[in-house]
Write a protein that holds these residues in place. Structure first.
Motif, mmCIF file in Angstrom:
data_model
loop_
_atom_site.group_PDB
_atom_site.id
_atom_site.type_symbol
_atom_site.label_atom_id
_atom_site.label_comp_id
_atom_site.label_asym_id
_atom_site.label_seq_id
_atom_site.Cartn_x
_atom_site.Cartn_y
_atom_site.Cartn_z
ATOM 1 N N GLU A 15 29.294 4.465 44.596
ATOM 2 C CA GLU A 15 30.025 5.400 43.739
ATOM 3 C C GLU A 15 30.362 6.687 44.477
ATOM 4 O O GLU A 15 31.480 7.202 44.360
ATOM 5 N N ARG A 16 29.419 7.216 45.244
ATOM 6 C CA ARG A 16 29.665 8.457 46.007
ATOM 7 C C ARG A 16 30.746 8.255 47.071
ATOM 8 O O ARG A 16 31.630 9.093 47.243
ATOM 9 N N ILE A 17 30.690 7.136 47.764
ATOM 10 C CA ILE A 17 31.702 6.849 48.795
ATOM 11 C C ILE A 17 33.079 6.705 48.157
ATOM 12 O O ILE A 17 34.066 7.262 48.642
ATOM 13 N N LEU A 18 33.154 5.958 47.060
ATOM 14 C CA LEU A 18 34.429 5.752 46.378
ATOM 15 C C LEU A 18 34.990 7.075 45.860
ATOM 16 O O LEU A 18 36.183 7.361 46.013
ATOM 17 N N ARG A 19 34.137 7.903 45.276
ATOM 18 C CA ARG A 19 34.577 9.202 44.769
ATOM 19 C C ARG A 19 35.145 10.055 45.908
ATOM 20 O O ARG A 19 36.218 10.660 45.792
ATOM 21 N N HIS A 20 34.456 10.109 47.051
ATOM 22 C CA HIS A 20 34.928 10.878 48.203
ATOM 23 C C HIS A 20 36.256 10.316 48.720
ATOM 24 O O HIS A 20 37.174 11.078 49.048
#
Length: 67
Positions: A15-20
């Motif tokens: 989720e963090r990678i996708l958000r970034h």
């Protein structure tokens, strides 16, 4: 059950990678793995094939289904 997990933070990390990636305006493509086996948790009519809320494609992000 598939056995003991070795990365309990996998979903949060994804989720963090996708958000970034989205925040930096990079292209996002989704691949959904599906199975034709009637006993697979990845068959279309099984809850195991659903895309998790935190990583669902946005309207403009292509989704490819791999069977």
């Amino acid at each position: 059950m598939w056995g003991k997990r070795n990365n309990l933070q996998a979903e949060g990390n994804i989720e963090r990678i996708l958000r970034h990636w989205r925040e930096t305006n990079r292209p996002v493509f989704h691949v959904q793995h599906l199975s034709m086996s009637s006993t697979s948790p990845l068959r279309r009519d099984h809850i195991g094939s659903e895309i998790k809320d935190g990583v669902k494609p946005l309207l403009y992000e292509p989704l490819f289904q791999k069977v």
